[in-house]
Scaffold this motif. Structure first.
Motif, mmCIF file in Angstrom:
data_model
loop_
_atom_site.group_PDB
_atom_site.id
_atom_site.type_symbol
_atom_site.label_atom_id
_atom_site.label_comp_id
_atom_site.label_asym_id
_atom_site.label_seq_id
_atom_site.Cartn_x
_atom_site.Cartn_y
_atom_site.Cartn_z
ATOM 1 N N LEU A 95 17.650 10.987 66.682
ATOM 2 C CA LEU A 95 19.055 11.384 66.800
ATOM 3 C C LEU A 95 19.219 12.557 67.758
ATOM 4 O O LEU A 95 20.171 12.593 68.540
ATOM 5 N N GLU A 96 18.311 13.511 67.689
ATOM 6 C CA GLU A 96 18.399 14.662 68.595
ATOM 7 C C GLU A 96 18.204 14.228 70.047
ATOM 8 O O GLU A 96 18.860 14.755 70.953
ATOM 9 N N LYS A 134 21.513 12.366 71.176
ATOM 10 C CA LYS A 134 22.782 13.092 71.239
ATOM 11 C C LYS A 134 23.241 13.359 72.668
ATOM 12 O O LYS A 134 24.389 13.038 73.033
ATOM 13 N N ASP A 170 26.643 11.800 74.524
ATOM 14 C CA ASP A 170 27.654 12.686 75.115
ATOM 15 C C ASP A 170 27.912 12.364 76.581
ATOM 16 O O ASP A 170 29.012 12.599 77.094
ATOM 17 N N TYR A 220 25.134 4.410 67.013
ATOM 18 C CA TYR A 220 24.658 5.797 66.962
ATOM 19 C C TYR A 220 25.249 6.538 65.765
ATOM 20 O O TYR A 220 24.523 7.200 65.008
ATOM 21 N N TYR A 221 26.556 6.434 65.586
ATOM 22 C CA TYR A 221 27.189 7.177 64.489
ATOM 23 C C TYR A 221 26.857 6.574 63.123
ATOM 24 O O TYR A 221 26.849 7.295 62.126
ATOM 25 N N SER A 236 23.553 8.143 62.503
ATOM 26 C CA SER A 236 23.752 9.567 62.235
ATOM 27 C C SER A 236 24.317 9.784 60.835
ATOM 28 O O SER A 236 23.860 10.662 60.088
#
Length: 461
Positions: free
Chosen positions: A215-216, A219, A223, A237-238, A241
């Motif tokens: 996830l890091e 990110k 973006d 992705y969400y 997350s």
């Protein structure tokens, strides 16, 4: 085409004529080199025949033309087949994760950023669900994280379990790895030049740490994606997350991820059971999460409709009550559903915090309803609205100011508070009607002032 013929014959021998017909249709599209239509057909077959093991379809048929497919569609089909096989026992979870990770590593140049991200997030979700990693060596970033010994404060998870019930507060001690302190020696000092983590150690990386690293890394990629990116990428992705923060906390991080998930997903992409669990989780996270004071965001989505008519409908009512800052209604719900609330350890553990949040929201709603020219509010008015002793009003105002929700000055001598600003929030229909009334009043006052000036300045014109 040999695979299609053999598979079709096998399905017919197993009294599966419809499935056989689907495979034959895929064969015809392949022979006609209709790659777009074939891609859609494969996706349709995989979804319609979800109970079957489609690994052979992936390895022996899709592999022949995967480079000709829309790569995001290929990623979706890959994830559907591998995750489906893992969930039904046709494939071990670790092997399934390894397949997805290997696809990203070996085909990343062809897949592109979006499809690679999609597959990587599916691997993260499978890791969380299975509680295992692929067992494959990680990169340098994972090695560094796995050897970190910095301790973090435990995080209480205050969201619901997968079955929609409130999960008990879990602990994630934040320790990325490492062991007990070792004695310093010249021999050990010489080991500083060695790699931080051997491959066999990296393969045993904690599953949640593995997901956190994914996830890091994802990110900044998310973006940087443009508005032309398909929503399926953001949704994946969400979803990953939200799944991570649901398990690891904190609740406010889960709430924000879930809100973003709702923005990129449709009701058709989830089952009623999934919507019920998500609505329960988001309600608990919103009520107990730090810094969550804008309940209008979740109320504006259709997700809370999943709670209507269920034993947890009161959770949705609580969100509306907090949005309005209605202390009386909160007390009524607590009285009527006392036993249900006691079954929610998330609310019980942070009940004092929840009551403080309600008092702050009562103050914010009082200011919203107060005309801008009358923003000097007596302590008594705040105490009445928040149902607090007068001697606690000053503390309440300072707390709201410290959180950045309001700005103003406290006059202890006159026992008043002058407010200059209130944090903007998403408004419901009732609040919008109130705002319209205020604007109408302002408009009338402006017209009266104009008429007065016109009458008094006739001689000058």
């Amino acid at each position: 085409m040999e695979f299609i013929r053999e598979k079709s014959a096998l399905l017919r021998s197993q009294s599966e004529p419809l499935a056989a017909a689907e495979y034959e249709a895929m064969g015809e599209l392949f022979e006609g080199k209709l790659w777009h239509e074939l891609t859609l057909k494969v996706s349709e077959v995989v979804r319609a025949l979800s109970g079957m093991n489609h690994l052979d379809l992936l390895d022996l048929f899709v592999a022949k033309f995967e480079q000709r497919m829309n790569q995001l569609r290929y990623a979706e089909i890959l994830c559907l087949i591998v995750s489906g096989a893992a969930s039904q026992g046709f494939l071990g979870p670790a092997e399934g994760i390894a397949r997805l990770e290997r696809a990203v590593e070996e085909k990343k140049a062809r897949l592109g950023v979006e499809a690679s991200l999609y597959v990587d997030m599916e691997a993260a979700m499978l890791t969380m669900e299975a509680g295992v990693t692929s067992g494959r060596p990680r990169g340098v970033a994972a090695q560094e994280a796995a050897t970190t010994t910095t301790e973090e404060s435990p995080m209480d998870v205050v969201v619901a379990d997968d079955d929609g019930g409130a999960g008990e507060a879990k602990k994630a001690d934040g320790e990325a790895g490492g062991g007990p302190p070792q004695k310093e020696s010249e021999e050990e000092a010489s080991k500083d030049d060695e790699p931080p983590l051997q491959e066999e150690e990296a393969s045993n990386l904690d599953p949640m740490m593995s997901v956190k690293l994914k996830l890091e890394a994802a990110k900044p990629i998310v973006d940087a994606l443009t508005g032309t990116t398909e929503t399926a990428v953001f949704e994946k992705y969400y979803r990953a997350s939200a799944g991570y923060y649901k398990r690891a906390g904190p609740p406010e991080a889960f709430y924000r991820a879930a809100l973003s998930l709702l923005a990129y997903s449709s009701s058709e992409s989830t089952t009623p059971e999934e919507r019920f669990v998500l609505a329960t989780d988001m309600s608990l996270a919103a009520l107990t999460g730090d810094g969550v004071y804008n309940f209008g965001e979740v109320l504006a989505t259709p997700v809370l409709a999943a709670l209507a008519g269920t034993p947890r409908a009161w959770l949705g009512d609580l969100l509306s009550i907090f949005h309005a800052g209605d202390v009386d209604a909160f007390a009524k719900v607590c009285h009527d559903f006392r036993q249900d609330i006691e079954l929610q350890p998330a609310l019980v553990a942070k009940f004092d915090f929840v009551k403080e949040k309600l008092a702050i929201l009562a103050l914010m709603n009082l200011l919203f309803e107060t005309p801008s020219h009358a923003r000097t509010v007596p302590f008594a008015a705040v105490a009445k609205r928040a149902q607090l002793p007068v001697d606690q009003v000053e503390w309440l105002a300072m707390r709201a100011m410290a959180l950045g929700l309001v700005r103003g000055q406290i006059d202890q001598v006159d026992a008043t508070i002058h407010f200059d600003w209130v944090q903007p929030r998403v408004l419901d229909q009732h609040q919008i009607k109130h705002l319209v009334t205020q604007l109408d009043t302002l408009s009338d006052k402006s017209k009266n002032a104009l008429n007065l000036l016109t009458d008094q300045t006739v001689d000058l014109l």
